[in-house]
Design an enzyme around this catalytic site. Sequence first.
Site, PDB file in Angstrom:
ATOM      1  N   CYS A 177      -1.436  -2.736   4.084  1.00 14.77           N
ATOM      2  CA  CYS A 177      -0.985  -2.393   5.141  1.00 14.77           C
ATOM      3  C   CYS A 177      -1.309  -3.629   6.003  1.00 14.77           C
ATOM      4  CB  CYS A 177      -2.004  -1.350   5.871  1.00 14.77           C
ATOM      5  SG  CYS A 177      -1.203   0.204   5.592  1.00 14.77           S
ATOM      6  N   HIS A 225      -3.696  -3.250  15.360  1.00 11.97           N
ATOM      7  CA  HIS A 225      -3.621  -2.349  13.876  1.00 11.97           C
ATOM      8  C   HIS A 225      -3.790  -0.531  14.685  1.00 11.97           C
ATOM      9  CE1 HIS A 225      -3.412  -1.625  10.341  1.00 11.97           C
ATOM     10  NE2 HIS A 225      -4.426  -0.374  10.053  1.00 11.97           N
ATOM     11  N   GLU A 277     -11.997  -0.978  15.152  1.00 18.36           N
ATOM     12  CA  GLU A 277     -11.247  -2.188  15.917  1.00 18.36           C
ATOM     13  C   GLU A 277     -11.433  -2.307  17.168  1.00 18.36           C
ATOM     14  OE1 GLU A 277      -6.476  -3.818  15.826  1.00 18.36           O
ATOM     15  OE2 GLU A 277      -6.655  -1.974  15.951  1.00 18.36           O
ATOM     16  N   LYS A 294       2.294   1.085  17.251  1.00 19.39           N
ATOM     17  CA  LYS A 294       2.787   2.851  16.114  1.00 19.39           C
ATOM     18  C   LYS A 294       2.484   3.984  16.284  1.00 19.39           C
ATOM     19  CE  LYS A 294      -0.486   0.250  12.213  1.00 19.39           C
ATOM     20  NZ  LYS A 294      -0.815  -1.178  12.607  1.00 19.39           N
ATOM     21  N   HIS A 319       3.609   4.589  11.137  1.00 14.48           N
ATOM     22  CA  HIS A 319       2.513   2.868  10.075  1.00 14.48           C
ATOM     23  C   HIS A 319       3.201   2.263   9.397  1.00 14.48           C
ATOM     24  CE1 HIS A 319      -0.199   0.377   8.597  1.00 14.48           C
ATOM     25  NE2 HIS A 319      -1.294   1.263   8.428  1.00 14.48           N
ATOM     26  N   PHE A 367      -6.199  -0.829   2.788  1.00 24.84           N
ATOM     27  CA  PHE A 367      -6.958   0.312   2.518  1.00 24.84           C
ATOM     28  C   PHE A 367      -7.952  -0.848   1.140  1.00 24.84           C
ATOM     29  CE2 PHE A 367      -5.317   4.342   2.113  1.00 24.84           C
ATOM     30  CZ  PHE A 367      -5.284   4.789   3.309  1.00 24.84           C
TER      31      PHE A 367
END
Length: 466
Positions: free
Chosen positions: A217, A357, A368, A388, A393, A452
């Site tokens: 991502c 994010h 975050e 998002k 996402h 990831f």
Amino acid sequence: MQAQAHAHTLGLRRVSPPPSFPRRRARPRQRVVRSAAAAATSVPRRETDPKKRVVISGMGLVSVFGNEVDAFYDRLLAGESGVGPIDRFDTGSFPTRFAGQIHGFSSEGYIDGKNDRRLDDCLRYCIVSGKKALENAGLGKGSDEHSKLDKVRAGVLVGTGMGGLTVFSDGVQNLIEKGYRKISPFFIPYAITNMGSALLAMDVGFMGPNYSISTACATSNYCFYAAANHIRRGEADIIIAGGTEAAIIPIGLGGFVACRALSQRNDDPKTASRPWDKERDGFVMGEGAGVLVMESLEHAMKRDAPIIAEYLGGAVNCDAYHMTDPRSDGLGVSSCITKSLENAGVAPEEVNYINAHATSTLAGDLAEVRAIKQVFKNPFDIKINSTKSMIGHCLGAAGGLEAIATVKAITTGWVHPTINQFNPESEVDFDTIANEKKQHEVNVAISNSFGFGGHNSVVVFAPFKP
């Protein structure tokens, strides 16, 4: 003497003490006074060389809100959710049955019919968004400006986290059910992650740097960072960069269900993506593509390009911690933000907007937040939102679409809301632009994307000032 005696009892050879030398007279210590000029050197300095300044001259996308940048941002400003039930396959047996699925996509005018039928959606989204970005930059295929470009110094760098997942899934199914003779000859070419960049380059004739990056991502931001570095090193004048993704198919949905990463709010999918809310239960899958046309300021000025904003810098790094979970202390993210600001020549206090994010996961959202607080000592003056919350996402394309949202915030003076803010976490004590858009003059903006594997990426944008 005791040490020598001890050495003797152990049978060690005695070592004579080192010869003594006359000591030099110490110089008197001088008081160091820093001049104002010396102090000024510690202040971050932005790039000034027109060959190395990187500007944004075009934007293109494919999204759940359509394929037009202005319409996309208008619907974000309205706080509209693009999330709903998945209808392209039977989801009855899945615990998650909704996503930010694109409906009614058409590539007419951008891909010929024969190729369009063969291509994976991941590739179709890439080609359409890339060609629309070139049109936005005044470089549409077939135009005089496009014909004047030095194609050897024009590149494409569009990444994807999952690649041609539909083509890959169909190929495996054909192998199992019908044997290898029924595998399409396009199976390998259309499944590999670099083919989007390659096909787009073939279509528009760009012969410069061309490859894909796949960092889950964080992919799009990695591509922006790499593209800008190619330009700054003098290896290219202009690059189409960003990300594309089309993973809302049974194997994609099933894979993320198996990771226990997705929301299961099937009774109310439009409120499922709720970053920073105490009741969040996972992210919502999305899809699409988002790309920028990035070029050197010198090149843009020579062709009288429509300069939209400026890319100031960026950074990438790795948590080196866990495959899917972020570091709870936010160290990887905070150091990535710090490095991006250093690369951009920006002081933390200059930043007043963050496109976060913020995926709506239990661990990721707060990690975050903690990282942001480590870098920005007074985050109350910063507007922070999550795209998002409305489009889901979009994985490898997330950073591309969010970069476009960030640039639109800069150019319009309006920042879109984070919707579904019902019961925010107590740690989230800054302005998330809850549920309603706000007018805000952006000075410097950052856009965060993490993936990831612990891949972190941050890019920095600002209004263009000659």
